[in-house]
Design a protein around this motif. Sequence first.
Motif, PDB file in Angstrom:
ATOM      1  N   GLU A 134       0.826  -1.211   0.000  1.00 25.61           N
ATOM      2  CA  GLU A 134       0.000   0.000   0.000  1.00 25.61           C
ATOM      3  C   GLU A 134       0.859   1.259   0.000  1.00 25.61           C
ATOM      4  O   GLU A 134       0.521   2.242  -0.665  1.00 25.61           O
ATOM      5  CB  GLU A 134      -0.965  -0.012   1.178  1.00 25.61           C
ATOM      6  CG  GLU A 134      -2.086  -1.018   0.998  1.00 25.61           C
ATOM      7  CD  GLU A 134      -2.975  -1.189   2.212  1.00 25.61           C
ATOM      8  OE1 GLU A 134      -2.560  -0.806   3.331  1.00 25.61           O
ATOM      9  OE2 GLU A 134      -4.095  -1.705   2.044  1.00 25.61           O
ATOM     10  N   ALA A 135       1.969   1.216   0.725  1.00 22.99           N
ATOM     11  CA  ALA A 135       2.892   2.358   0.721  1.00 22.99           C
ATOM     12  C   ALA A 135       3.507   2.539  -0.669  1.00 22.99           C
ATOM     13  O   ALA A 135       3.676   3.668  -1.143  1.00 22.99           O
ATOM     14  CB  ALA A 135       3.989   2.157   1.766  1.00 22.99           C
ATOM     15  N   GLU A 136       3.813   1.445  -1.342  1.00 24.61           N
ATOM     16  CA  GLU A 136       4.368   1.528  -2.695  1.00 24.61           C
ATOM     17  C   GLU A 136       3.333   2.078  -3.668  1.00 24.61           C
ATOM     18  O   GLU A 136       3.645   2.890  -4.541  1.00 24.61           O
ATOM     19  CB  GLU A 136       4.873   0.158  -3.153  1.00 24.61           C
ATOM     20  CG  GLU A 136       5.415   0.123  -4.555  1.00 24.61           C
ATOM     21  CD  GLU A 136       6.638   0.998  -4.800  1.00 24.61           C
ATOM     22  OE1 GLU A 136       7.063   1.103  -5.967  1.00 24.61           O
ATOM     23  OE2 GLU A 136       7.183   1.585  -3.846  1.00 24.61           O
ATOM     24  N   ILE A 137       2.083   1.661  -3.512  1.00 22.46           N
ATOM     25  CA  ILE A 137       1.004   2.190  -4.359  1.00 22.46           C
ATOM     26  C   ILE A 137       0.883   3.699  -4.166  1.00 22.46           C
ATOM     27  O   ILE A 137       0.763   4.454  -5.140  1.00 22.46           O
ATOM     28  CB  ILE A 137      -0.327   1.472  -4.061  1.00 22.46           C
ATOM     29  CG1 ILE A 137      -0.264   0.033  -4.583  1.00 22.46           C
ATOM     30  CG2 ILE A 137      -1.515   2.225  -4.670  1.00 22.46           C
ATOM     31  CD1 ILE A 137      -1.400  -0.847  -4.093  1.00 22.46           C
ATOM     32  N   ALA A 138       0.921   4.159  -2.927  1.00 17.84           N
ATOM     33  CA  ALA A 138       0.847   5.594  -2.649  1.00 17.84           C
ATOM     34  C   ALA A 138       2.028   6.327  -3.275  1.00 17.84           C
ATOM     35  O   ALA A 138       1.859   7.426  -3.824  1.00 17.84           O
ATOM     36  CB  ALA A 138       0.804   5.836  -1.142  1.00 17.84           C
ATOM     37  N   ARG A 139       3.213   5.732  -3.214  1.00 18.49           N
ATOM     38  CA  ARG A 139       4.402   6.360  -3.798  1.00 18.49           C
ATOM     39  C   ARG A 139       4.266   6.476  -5.315  1.00 18.49           C
ATOM     40  O   ARG A 139       4.575   7.521  -5.908  1.00 18.49           O
ATOM     41  CB  ARG A 139       5.646   5.528  -3.442  1.00 18.49           C
ATOM     42  CG  ARG A 139       6.956   6.155  -3.864  1.00 18.49           C
ATOM     43  CD  ARG A 139       8.126   5.285  -3.415  1.00 18.49           C
ATOM     44  NE  ARG A 139       8.301   4.139  -4.270  1.00 18.49           N
ATOM     45  CZ  ARG A 139       9.120   4.119  -5.332  1.00 18.49           C
ATOM     46  NH1 ARG A 139       9.809   5.183  -5.662  1.00 18.49           N
ATOM     47  NH2 ARG A 139       9.233   3.034  -6.056  1.00 18.49           N
ATOM     48  N   VAL A 140       3.738   5.431  -5.949  1.00 22.17           N
ATOM     49  CA  VAL A 140       3.562   5.455  -7.404  1.00 22.17           C
ATOM     50  C   VAL A 140       2.501   6.477  -7.798  1.00 22.17           C
ATOM     51  O   VAL A 140       2.676   7.230  -8.762  1.00 22.17           O
ATOM     52  CB  VAL A 140       3.208   4.042  -7.937  1.00 22.17           C
ATOM     53  CG1 VAL A 140       2.833   4.084  -9.407  1.00 22.17           C
ATOM     54  CG2 VAL A 140       4.373   3.088  -7.717  1.00 22.17           C
ATOM     55  N   LYS A 141       1.413   6.532  -7.033  1.00 20.55           N
ATOM     56  CA  LYS A 141       0.368   7.527  -7.326  1.00 20.55           C
ATOM     57  C   LYS A 141       0.899   8.945  -7.191  1.00 20.55           C
ATOM     58  O   LYS A 141       0.578   9.812  -8.011  1.00 20.55           O
ATOM     59  CB  LYS A 141      -0.838   7.318  -6.410  1.00 20.55           C
ATOM     60  CG  LYS A 141      -1.675   6.115  -6.794  1.00 20.55           C
ATOM     61  CD  LYS A 141      -2.881   5.966  -5.888  1.00 20.55           C
ATOM     62  CE  LYS A 141      -3.752   4.812  -6.328  1.00 20.55           C
ATOM     63  NZ  LYS A 141      -4.946   4.642  -5.472  1.00 20.55           N
ATOM     64  N   ALA A 142       1.727   9.188  -6.181  1.00 25.00           N
ATOM     65  CA  ALA A 142       2.317  10.521  -6.006  1.00 25.00           C
ATOM     66  C   ALA A 142       3.232  10.859  -7.176  1.00 25.00           C
ATOM     67  O   ALA A 142       3.242  11.995  -7.658  1.00 25.00           O
ATOM     68  CB  ALA A 142       3.092  10.587  -4.688  1.00 25.00           C
ATOM     69  N   ALA A 143       3.988   9.880  -7.648  1.00 24.61           N
ATOM     70  CA  ALA A 143       4.866  10.109  -8.805  1.00 24.61           C
ATOM     71  C   ALA A 143       4.038  10.426 -10.046  1.00 24.61           C
ATOM     72  O   ALA A 143       4.394  11.313 -10.836  1.00 24.61           O
ATOM     73  CB  ALA A 143       5.762   8.892  -9.044  1.00 24.61           C
TER      74      ALA A 143
END
Length: 68
Positions: free
Chosen positions: A40-49
């Motif tokens: 979930e943290a990785e998903i949030a990081r990708v969405k922010a990018a």
Amino acid sequence: MIIDDAEPRPQRGALLGQLAREDLDLYSVEECRDRIALLEAEIARVKAAMEAKSARKSAAEALFNFGS
């Protein structure tokens, strides 16, 4: 710093593919929860990018769109 060009660079998404094929039977329930939190943290990081890239694209389009 010496960079070894003999080793090929991993393909984009290769690690994600390996992660998707990992045997989850080896994980406890708590380890599965931890894994989900990391994903979930990785998903949030990708969405922010993605949002940052979209904002930069919009700013560039606005800057170079003189005629419209």
